[in-house]
Design a protein around this motif. Structure first.
Motif, PDB file in Angstrom:
ATOM      1  N   GLY A 181      46.785   9.995  35.745  1.00 33.52           N
ATOM      2  CA  GLY A 181      45.865   9.902  36.868  1.00 33.52           C
ATOM      3  C   GLY A 181      45.811   8.535  37.509  1.00 33.52           C
ATOM      4  N   ARG A 182      46.376   7.534  36.851  1.00 34.46           N
ATOM      5  CA  ARG A 182      46.378   6.164  37.410  1.00 34.46           C
ATOM      6  C   ARG A 182      47.783   5.690  37.747  1.00 34.46           C
ATOM      7  NH1 ARG A 182      44.855   2.021  34.305  1.00 34.46           N
ATOM      8  NH2 ARG A 182      45.444   3.009  32.328  1.00 34.46           N
ATOM      9  N   PHE A 183      48.756   6.118  36.971  1.00 35.89           N
ATOM     10  CA  PHE A 183      50.144   5.691  37.164  1.00 35.89           C
ATOM     11  C   PHE A 183      50.961   6.838  37.737  1.00 35.89           C
ATOM     12  CE2 PHE A 183      50.429   2.208  33.614  1.00 35.89           C
ATOM     13  CZ  PHE A 183      49.272   1.624  34.107  1.00 35.89           C
ATOM     14  N   THR A 184      51.963   6.490  38.561  1.00 40.73           N
ATOM     15  CA  THR A 184      52.865   7.489  39.118  1.00 40.73           C
ATOM     16  C   THR A 184      54.296   6.988  39.014  1.00 40.73           C
ATOM     17  OG1 THR A 184      51.175   8.195  40.715  1.00 40.73           O
ATOM     18  CG2 THR A 184      53.448   8.858  41.149  1.00 40.73           C
ATOM     19  N   ILE A 185      55.154   7.807  38.447  1.00 43.39           N
ATOM     20  CA  ILE A 185      56.572   7.471  38.347  1.00 43.39           C
ATOM     21  C   ILE A 185      57.325   8.232  39.433  1.00 43.39           C
ATOM     22  CG2 ILE A 185      57.112   9.307  36.684  1.00 43.39           C
ATOM     23  CD1 ILE A 185      59.009   7.304  35.284  1.00 43.39           C
ATOM     24  N   SER A 186      58.328   7.570  40.018  1.00 44.44           N
ATOM     25  CA  SER A 186      59.105   8.210  41.075  1.00 44.44           C
ATOM     26  C   SER A 186      60.508   7.643  41.082  1.00 44.44           C
ATOM     27  CB  SER A 186      58.438   8.017  42.438  1.00 44.44           C
ATOM     28  OG  SER A 186      58.354   6.638  42.768  1.00 44.44           O
ATOM     29  N   ARG A 187      61.374   8.334  41.789  1.00 37.19           N
ATOM     30  CA  ARG A 187      62.790   7.951  41.803  1.00 37.19           C
ATOM     31  C   ARG A 187      63.272   7.852  43.246  1.00 37.19           C
ATOM     32  NH1 ARG A 187      66.533   9.448  37.812  1.00 37.19           N
ATOM     33  NH2 ARG A 187      65.144  11.063  36.981  1.00 37.19           N
ATOM     34  N   ASP A 188      64.042   6.806  43.564  1.00 42.33           N
ATOM     35  CA  ASP A 188      64.703   6.662  44.863  1.00 42.33           C
ATOM     36  C   ASP A 188      66.196   6.717  44.598  1.00 42.33           C
ATOM     37  OD1 ASP A 188      65.965   5.726  47.216  1.00 42.33           O
ATOM     38  OD2 ASP A 188      64.153   4.619  47.796  1.00 42.33           O
ATOM     39  N   ILE A 189      66.789   7.864  44.900  1.00 41.11           N
ATOM     40  CA  ILE A 189      68.201   8.061  44.588  1.00 41.11           C
ATOM     41  C   ILE A 189      69.081   7.075  45.346  1.00 41.11           C
ATOM     42  CG2 ILE A 189      70.117   9.700  44.719  1.00 41.11           C
ATOM     43  CD1 ILE A 189      68.040  11.945  44.383  1.00 41.11           C
ATOM     44  N   LEU A 210      49.868  -2.528  40.969  1.00 40.19           N
ATOM     45  CA  LEU A 210      51.192  -3.133  40.928  1.00 40.19           C
ATOM     46  C   LEU A 210      52.234  -2.035  41.024  1.00 40.19           C
ATOM     47  CD1 LEU A 210      51.064  -5.816  38.062  1.00 40.19           C
ATOM     48  CD2 LEU A 210      51.390  -6.269  40.497  1.00 40.19           C
ATOM     49  N   ARG A 211      53.401  -2.382  41.518  1.00 41.97           N
ATOM     50  CA  ARG A 211      54.535  -1.462  41.511  1.00 41.97           C
ATOM     51  C   ARG A 211      55.664  -2.090  40.718  1.00 41.97           C
ATOM     52  NH1 ARG A 211      58.033   1.700  46.184  1.00 41.97           N
ATOM     53  NH2 ARG A 211      56.763   3.455  45.520  1.00 41.97           N
ATOM     54  N   LEU A 212      56.063  -1.461  39.663  1.00 37.97           N
ATOM     55  CA  LEU A 212      57.218  -1.903  38.895  1.00 37.97           C
ATOM     56  C   LEU A 212      58.464  -1.169  39.376  1.00 37.97           C
ATOM     57  CD1 LEU A 212      55.790  -1.972  35.257  1.00 37.97           C
ATOM     58  CD2 LEU A 212      55.654  -3.719  37.049  1.00 37.97           C
ATOM     59  N   SER A 213      59.584  -1.869  39.351  1.00 40.69           N
ATOM     60  CA  SER A 213      60.865  -1.286  39.744  1.00 40.69           C
ATOM     61  C   SER A 213      61.849  -1.387  38.595  1.00 40.69           C
ATOM     62  CB  SER A 213      61.440  -2.019  40.959  1.00 40.69           C
ATOM     63  OG  SER A 213      60.574  -1.933  42.063  1.00 40.69           O
ATOM     64  N   CYS A 214      62.671  -0.379  38.473  1.00 42.33           N
ATOM     65  CA  CYS A 214      63.758  -0.370  37.484  1.00 42.33           C
ATOM     66  C   CYS A 214      65.033  -0.049  38.241  1.00 42.33           C
ATOM     67  CB  CYS A 214      63.490   0.670  36.406  1.00 42.33           C
ATOM     68  SG  CYS A 214      64.800   0.813  35.165  1.00 42.33           S
ATOM     69  N   ALA A 215      65.831  -1.071  38.486  1.00 42.78           N
ATOM     70  CA  ALA A 215      67.074  -0.910  39.232  1.00 42.78           C
ATOM     71  C   ALA A 215      68.255  -0.901  38.266  1.00 42.78           C
ATOM     72  CB  ALA A 215      67.229  -2.041  40.242  1.00 42.78           C
ATOM     73  N   THR A 231      66.991   3.469  41.878  1.00 43.16           N
ATOM     74  CA  THR A 231      65.838   2.755  41.332  1.00 43.16           C
ATOM     75  C   THR A 231      64.735   3.749  40.970  1.00 43.16           C
ATOM     76  OG1 THR A 231      66.337   0.789  42.653  1.00 43.16           O
ATOM     77  CG2 THR A 231      64.086   1.000  41.838  1.00 43.16           C
ATOM     78  N   VAL A 232      64.054   3.467  39.892  1.00 48.54           N
ATOM     79  CA  VAL A 232      62.876   4.233  39.499  1.00 48.54           C
ATOM     80  C   VAL A 232      61.673   3.293  39.560  1.00 48.54           C
ATOM     81  CG1 VAL A 232      61.729   5.417  37.580  1.00 48.54           C
ATOM     82  CG2 VAL A 232      64.117   5.919  38.117  1.00 48.54           C
ATOM     83  N   TYR A 233      60.574   3.812  40.075  1.00 44.21           N
ATOM     84  CA  TYR A 233      59.361   3.010  40.254  1.00 44.21           C
ATOM     85  C   TYR A 233      58.244   3.504  39.340  1.00 44.21           C
ATOM     86  CZ  TYR A 233      61.766   1.779  44.574  1.00 44.21           C
ATOM     87  OH  TYR A 233      62.688   1.343  45.483  1.00 44.21           O
ATOM     88  N   LEU A 234      57.356   2.585  39.028  1.00 46.06           N
ATOM     89  CA  LEU A 234      56.112   2.947  38.365  1.00 46.06           C
ATOM     90  C   LEU A 234      54.981   2.316  39.167  1.00 46.06           C
ATOM     91  CD1 LEU A 234      54.876   4.398  35.878  1.00 46.06           C
ATOM     92  CD2 LEU A 234      54.759   2.136  34.795  1.00 46.06           C
ATOM     93  N   ASP A 235      54.261   3.150  39.887  1.00 48.78           N
ATOM     94  CA  ASP A 235      53.101   2.683  40.639  1.00 48.78           C
ATOM     95  C   ASP A 235      51.887   2.732  39.738  1.00 48.78           C
ATOM     96  OD1 ASP A 235      54.684   4.232  43.261  1.00 48.78           O
ATOM     97  OD2 ASP A 235      54.007   2.155  43.424  1.00 48.78           O
ATOM     98  N   MET A 236      51.253   1.594  39.572  1.00 49.66           N
ATOM     99  CA  MET A 236      50.122   1.470  38.654  1.00 49.66           C
ATOM    100  C   MET A 236      48.880   1.127  39.456  1.00 49.66           C
ATOM    101  SD  MET A 236      51.968  -0.559  35.516  1.00 49.66           S
ATOM    102  CE  MET A 236      52.048  -2.099  36.408  1.00 49.66           C
ATOM    103  N   ASN A 237      47.904   1.988  39.404  1.00 47.00           N
ATOM    104  CA  ASN A 237      46.649   1.792  40.115  1.00 47.00           C
ATOM    105  C   ASN A 237      45.489   1.732  39.129  1.00 47.00           C
ATOM    106  OD1 ASN A 237      47.821   2.010  42.808  1.00 47.00           O
ATOM    107  ND2 ASN A 237      48.099   4.180  42.346  1.00 47.00           N
ATOM    108  N   SER A 238      44.356   1.261  39.613  1.00 49.85           N
ATOM    109  CA  SER A 238      43.143   1.158  38.787  1.00 49.85           C
ATOM    110  C   SER A 238      43.454   0.498  37.448  1.00 49.85           C
ATOM    111  CB  SER A 238      42.544   2.561  38.564  1.00 49.85           C
ATOM    112  OG  SER A 238      42.252   3.187  39.792  1.00 49.85           O
ATOM    113  N   LEU A 239      44.149  -0.607  37.521  1.00 46.71           N
ATOM    114  CA  LEU A 239      44.586  -1.275  36.301  1.00 46.71           C
ATOM    115  C   LEU A 239      43.422  -1.805  35.493  1.00 46.71           C
ATOM    116  CD1 LEU A 239      47.747  -2.978  37.742  1.00 46.71           C
ATOM    117  CD2 LEU A 239      47.717  -1.505  35.723  1.00 46.71           C
ATOM    118  N   LYS A 240      43.603  -1.748  34.177  1.00 48.56           N
ATOM    119  CA  LYS A 240      42.581  -2.177  33.231  1.00 48.56           C
ATOM    120  C   LYS A 240      43.142  -3.292  32.365  1.00 48.56           C
ATOM    121  CE  LYS A 240      41.042   2.648  32.822  1.00 48.56           C
ATOM    122  NZ  LYS A 240      40.804   3.758  31.868  1.00 48.56           N
ATOM    123  N   PRO A 241      42.285  -4.124  31.790  1.00 48.59           N
ATOM    124  CA  PRO A 241      42.785  -5.177  30.893  1.00 48.59           C
ATOM    125  C   PRO A 241      43.650  -4.621  29.766  1.00 48.59           C
ATOM    126  CG  PRO A 241      40.513  -5.602  31.474  1.00 48.59           C
ATOM    127  CD  PRO A 241      40.848  -4.251  32.034  1.00 48.59           C
TER     128      PRO A 241
END
Length: 121
Positions: A65-73, A17-22, A77-87
C-alpha cells in the motif's frame, strides 16, 4: 552482467523516493526482479518483486500500500516507488534478478550494489 541500484537518499517521514535498478548485460524483461533491504544488525528482507513472465507484483506486508514496483522495458530498468516513508524503512536497498519472483533471496542469481535510504526528521 551488472545491476545498478540508485535513487536512495535522506528523506523526512512521510516523504517519497524512487529507486531505480538498471541492468547491463541482462534483459530485465525476461527476469523476475526483486527489491530487498537490510538495516544495521538485521537480516536482509524481501520488500517487493515483479514477475518476469506476467509482471505480477508482490509486496511484503510492511510496505504493501505504500511501495509500488514497476518495469520500464525500453530503459531496461525496474523502479521502486516508495511513499509514506517511515523511519523503520531506513536500510540499504538492493535489487536482484532471477527466474522466480520471490521475497526470499535464494532464487536470485544477480545482485546489484546497495543504495542507502534514510528516513529521519
Amino acid at each position: 552482467v551488472q545491476l545498478q541500484a540508485s535513487g536512495g537518499g535522506l528523506v523526512q517521514p512521510g516523504g517519497s523516493l524512487r529507486l531505480s535498478c538498471a541492468a547491463s548485460g541482462l534483459t530485465l524483461d525476461y527476469y523476475a526482479v526483486g527489491w530487498f533491504r537490510q538495516a544495521p544488525g538485521r537480516k536482509r528482507q524481501g520488500v517487493s518483486t515483479i514477475s518476469g513472465t506476467d509482471d505480477n507484483t508482490y509486496y511484503s506486508e510492511s510496505v504493501k500500500g505504500r511501495f509500488t514496483i514497476s518495469r520500464d522495458i525500453a530503459k531496461n530498468t525496474v523502479y521502486l516507488d516508495m511513499n509514506s516513508l517511515k523511519p523503520e524503512d531506513t536500510a540499504v536497498y538492493y535489487c536482484a534478478a532471477g527466474r522466480i519472483p520471490a521475497l526470499a533471496s535464494d532464487p536470485y542469481n544477480f545482485w546489484g550494489q546497495g543504495t542507502q535510504v534514510t528516513v529521519s526528521s
